[in-house]
Enzyme design. Structure first.
Site, PDB file in Angstrom:
ATOM      1  N   CYS A   1     -11.075  67.043 -25.090  1.00 51.00           N
ATOM      2  CA  CYS A   1     -11.257  67.067 -23.672  1.00 51.00           C
ATOM      3  C   CYS A   1     -11.278  65.866 -22.987  1.00 51.00           C
ATOM      4  O   CYS A   1     -11.120  64.897 -23.791  1.00 51.00           O
ATOM      5  CB  CYS A   1     -12.526  68.159 -23.411  1.00 51.00           C
TER       6      CYS A   1
ATOM      7  N   ARG B   1     -17.951  74.575 -12.568  1.00 53.97           N
ATOM      8  CA  ARG B   1     -18.476  74.809 -13.964  1.00 53.97           C
ATOM      9  C   ARG B   1     -20.206  74.873 -14.093  1.00 53.97           C
ATOM     10  O   ARG B   1     -20.836  75.378 -15.047  1.00 53.97           O
ATOM     11  CB  ARG B   1     -17.837  73.965 -15.161  1.00 53.97           C
TER      12      ARG B   1
ATOM     13  N   ASN C   1     -26.702  74.323 -20.005  1.00 52.37           N
ATOM     14  CA  ASN C   1     -26.418  73.955 -21.318  1.00 52.37           C
ATOM     15  C   ASN C   1     -27.759  74.381 -22.002  1.00 52.37           C
ATOM     16  O   ASN C   1     -27.534  74.532 -23.407  1.00 52.37           O
ATOM     17  CB  ASN C   1     -26.569  72.456 -21.604  1.00 52.37           C
TER      18      ASN C   1
HETATM   19  C1  EPZ Z   1     -23.529  69.105 -25.671  1.00 51.51           C
HETATM   20  O1  EPZ Z   1     -22.271  68.979 -25.790  1.00 51.51           O
HETATM   21  C2  EPZ Z   1     -23.621  69.372 -24.042  1.00 51.51           C
HETATM   22  N1  EPZ Z   1     -22.610  70.656 -23.869  1.00 51.51           N
HETATM   23  C3  EPZ Z   1     -22.773  68.023 -23.470  1.00 51.51           C
HETATM   24  O2  EPZ Z   1     -22.820  68.384 -22.034  1.00 51.51           O
HETATM   25  C4  EPZ Z   1     -23.482  66.901 -23.630  1.00 51.51           C
HETATM   26  O3  EPZ Z   1     -22.695  65.938 -23.014  1.00 51.51           O
HETATM   27  C5  EPZ Z   1     -23.459  66.833 -25.254  1.00 51.51           C
HETATM   28  O4  EPZ Z   1     -24.312  67.713 -25.779  1.00 51.51           O
HETATM   29  C6  EPZ Z   1     -24.558  65.562 -25.555  1.00 51.51           C
HETATM   30  O5  EPZ Z   1     -25.589  65.551 -24.884  1.00 51.51           O
HETATM   31  C7  EPZ Z   1     -23.373  71.532 -23.966  1.00 51.51           C
HETATM   32  O6  EPZ Z   1     -24.483  71.845 -24.231  1.00 51.51           O
HETATM   33  C8  EPZ Z   1     -22.561  73.051 -23.593  1.00 51.51           C
HETATM   34  P1  EPZ Z   1     -22.526  66.757 -29.278  1.00 51.51           P
HETATM   35  P2  EPZ Z   1     -21.795  68.957 -27.567  1.00 51.51           P
HETATM   36  O7  EPZ Z   1     -21.885  67.587 -30.269  1.00 51.51           O
HETATM   37  O8  EPZ Z   1     -22.765  69.641 -28.279  1.00 51.51           O
HETATM   38  C9  EPZ Z   1     -19.860  64.089 -31.973  1.00 51.51           C
HETATM   39  C10 EPZ Z   1     -21.599  68.630 -19.851  1.00 51.51           C
HETATM   40  O9  EPZ Z   1     -21.417  68.108 -18.945  1.00 51.51           O
HETATM   41  N2  EPZ Z   1     -19.505  65.086 -32.934  1.00 51.51           N
HETATM   42  O10 EPZ Z   1     -23.941  66.549 -29.211  1.00 51.51           O
HETATM   43  O11 EPZ Z   1     -20.365  69.067 -27.712  1.00 51.51           O
HETATM   44  C11 EPZ Z   1     -19.315  64.124 -30.489  1.00 51.51           C
HETATM   45  O12 EPZ Z   1     -17.738  64.025 -30.386  1.00 51.51           O
HETATM   46  C12 EPZ Z   1     -21.434  68.753 -21.309  1.00 51.51           C
HETATM   47  O13 EPZ Z   1     -22.623  69.744 -19.528  1.00 51.51           O
HETATM   48  C13 EPZ Z   1     -18.698  64.961 -34.056  1.00 51.51           C
HETATM   49  O14 EPZ Z   1     -18.340  63.672 -34.452  1.00 51.51           O
HETATM   50  O15 EPZ Z   1     -21.913  67.525 -27.810  1.00 51.51           O
HETATM   51  C14 EPZ Z   1     -20.008  63.194 -29.821  1.00 51.51           C
HETATM   52  O16 EPZ Z   1     -19.459  61.902 -29.951  1.00 51.51           O
HETATM   53  C15 EPZ Z   1     -20.462  67.704 -21.467  1.00 51.51           C
HETATM   54  N3  EPZ Z   1     -18.512  65.992 -34.930  1.00 51.51           N
HETATM   55  C16 EPZ Z   1     -21.268  63.182 -30.370  1.00 51.51           C
HETATM   56  O17 EPZ Z   1     -20.810  63.882 -31.530  1.00 51.51           O
HETATM   57  C17 EPZ Z   1     -19.087  67.259 -34.636  1.00 51.51           C
HETATM   58  O18 EPZ Z   1     -18.627  68.032 -35.342  1.00 51.51           O
HETATM   59  C18 EPZ Z   1     -22.403  64.194 -29.741  1.00 51.51           C
HETATM   60  O19 EPZ Z   1     -21.716  65.480 -29.135  1.00 51.51           O
HETATM   61  C19 EPZ Z   1     -19.470  67.363 -33.418  1.00 51.51           C
HETATM   62  C20 EPZ Z   1     -20.021  66.307 -32.532  1.00 51.51           C
END
Ligand code: EPZ
Length: 429
Positions: free
Chosen positions: A126, A408, A23
């Site tokens: 997802c 992955r 990540n």
């Molecule tokens: C990153 O995902 C990681 N992925 C995830 O790891 C990790 O679980 C997550 O951060 C939280 O730590 C990568 O770094 C590639 P977020 P990301 O935006 O950036 C909400 C793994 O297994 N949200 O911090 O997609 C969202 O729905 C993966 O390696 C909005 O509402 O996560 C969630 O509830 C899975 N609107 C929360 O924020 C937005 O526009 C945090 O998601 C964006 C996000």
């Protein structure tokens, strides 16, 4: 399709090298789009997600060259990869590529900042939740981007460039912070991002961008100040160790009452998780630039956890910790506050004999004396590895299908486990 077979009962003993963080590597690779120069990334793990992103970046005009073909070169199996984008040849990120991996949506930031336009497919939902993109759009709009959603694509434009602004994220998002920070490096004037993510991967990206000539401060504080510059240049950057891989093998070692040195692991990247592991009765000690995890025959103590943005307990270790709690002496409560649907592993752990009840965003786990091997499958990467951990402590054989999830994000998983005495192997059907 491949399956992983785990025969339980062996203690993990030995050394496990920790790979570069998936990540962290993903946004760093995307940052190469910001410059005509060459970005050299060291310690890049060999994973399916990294390969997918290489294909996506190639589509935009990125050339890459991998140094050293043989396994083991570059330390811990990590590779050194040179990324150069003299010219962006396409500003569209199509559905068939973006739908495979959500992080590929993040190209929207660099494409918009460097080219003034981007057409990027919406990533869709997802297995772990709906995962909207509103925060990406709001933060880019605050920098003056015109944004429309049409035919499943976000069409972003900034004909005369982006302009720095102040934006407060209503919710902490790792991806939206990466994207806004990358976009702001080439905007006119100052951007201030408040309530930004402070995950180690965000800090790693900021460090790399600074090496490329960006002016960034406060990345570890939740408020990031970025002074836009006219252009960025090439740099060399080493990907930080994977804190989720570290936590996963630490939990697996605790589960088997083993004794393992996690080589290259850094405790400051996962202090909350290591504290929780300590509270289960497991020893966690720094040793020779790594972390030693050991537990004897004493019972696993139950520990309650709640997932939170960094520095809280990471959602990406929730499933693995739940697997450990299935064998604890007593009841624990595991609450998930980041994703609304990240308990898909509960039903599968139950197939191995775990006693877990869901109560809204919490799972109540009653520790059991015995788990028993069974065929299981999982819907995401971290859930899959939680089944491997449970299988290590189960009687008999656990057969895990949908192995592509593990590929992955876990480099050489079977090899790392097997070298420490576990019976974990892959079979093709
Ligand atoms: C990153 O995902 C990681 N992925 C995830 O790891 C990790 O679980 C997550 O951060 C939280 O730590 C990568 O770094 C590639 P977020 P990301 O935006 O950036 C909400 C793994 O297994 N949200 O911090 O997609 C969202 O729905 C993966 O390696 C909005 O509402 O996560 C969630 O509830 C899975 N609107 C929360 O924020 C937005 O526009 C945090 O998601 C964006 C996000």
């Amino acid at each position: 399709m491949d399956k992983i077979l785990v025969s339980g009962g062996n203690r993990l003993e030995g050394t496990i090298p920790i790979s570069g963080a998936k990540n962290a590597a993903l946004p760093l690779m995307i940052a190469s789009l910001l410059t005509e120069g060459t970005l050299v990334l060291q310690n890049v793990p060999h994973l399916a997600d990294i390969e997918s992103l290489k294909r996506i970046l190639t589509n935009h005009g990125v050339d890459y060259r991998v140094e050293g073909k043989r396994r083991g070169q570059g330390g811990n199996g990590g590779k050194t990869i040179h990324f150069s984008t003299p010219e962006i040849v396409d500003t569209t990120a199509p559905y068939d590529l973006v739908s495979r991996m959500r992080a590929s949506f993040w190209v929207i930031g660099p494409l918009l900042a460097r080219m003034g336009e981007a057409r990027v497919s919406l990533p869709g939902g997802c297995a772990i939740g709906t995962r909207p993109v509103d925060l990406f759009l709001e933060s880019l709009s605050a920098m003056g981007a015109g944004l429309e959603v049409e035919g499943g694509y976000v069409i972003a434009s900034a004909g005369s460039g982006l302009t720095g602004n102040r934006y407060k994220f209503p919710k902490v998002s790792v991806g939206a912070t990466h994207v806004a920070m990358m976009a702001a490096t080439l905007a006119k004037g100052e951007t201030v991002l408040q309530n930004a993510a402070r995950e180690p991967e965000v800090i790693d990206l900021a460090r790399c961008l600074k090496a490329m000539g960006a002016k960034i401060e406060g990345e570890d504080s939740g408020t990031i100040y970025i002074q836009g510059v006219d252009e960025l240049h090439g740099a060399t950057h080493r990907v930080l160790p994977d804190r989720i891989e570290t936590g996963t093998y630490a939990i697996a070692t605790a589960m088997t009452g083993g004794n393992v040195l996690l080589e290259g692991a850094q405790d400051n990247l996962l202090e909350t998780a290591l504290d929780a592991i300590r509270q289960t009765g497991t020893r966690v000690e720094n040793e020779n630039g790594g972390i030693r995890i050991s537990r004897g025959n004493e019972p696993i103590m139950p520990v309650d956890i709640t997932t939170e943005p960094f520095p809280g307990f990471p959602t990406d270790l929730q499933a693995q910790f739940m697997a450990l709690m299935t064998k604890a002496k007593g009841r624990s409560c595991i609450s998930e506050t980041i994703f609304e649907n990240r308990f898909m592993h509960v039903q599968e752990l139950a197939r191995l004999g775990a006693d877990i009840h869901l109560d809204g965003q919490s799972a109540i786990v009653e520790g059991v004396d015995h788990l028993t091997g069974a065929p299981v499958m999982a819907t995401d990467l971290r859930a899959s590895v939680s089944l491997v951990i449970a299988g290590l402590a189960a009687e008999g054989q656990t057969e895990i299908s949908r192995v592509y999830h593990l590929d992955r994000g876990f480099e050489n998983l079977e090899e790392k486990f097997s070298r420490c005495g576990a019976s974990v192997s892959r079979v093709s059907e």
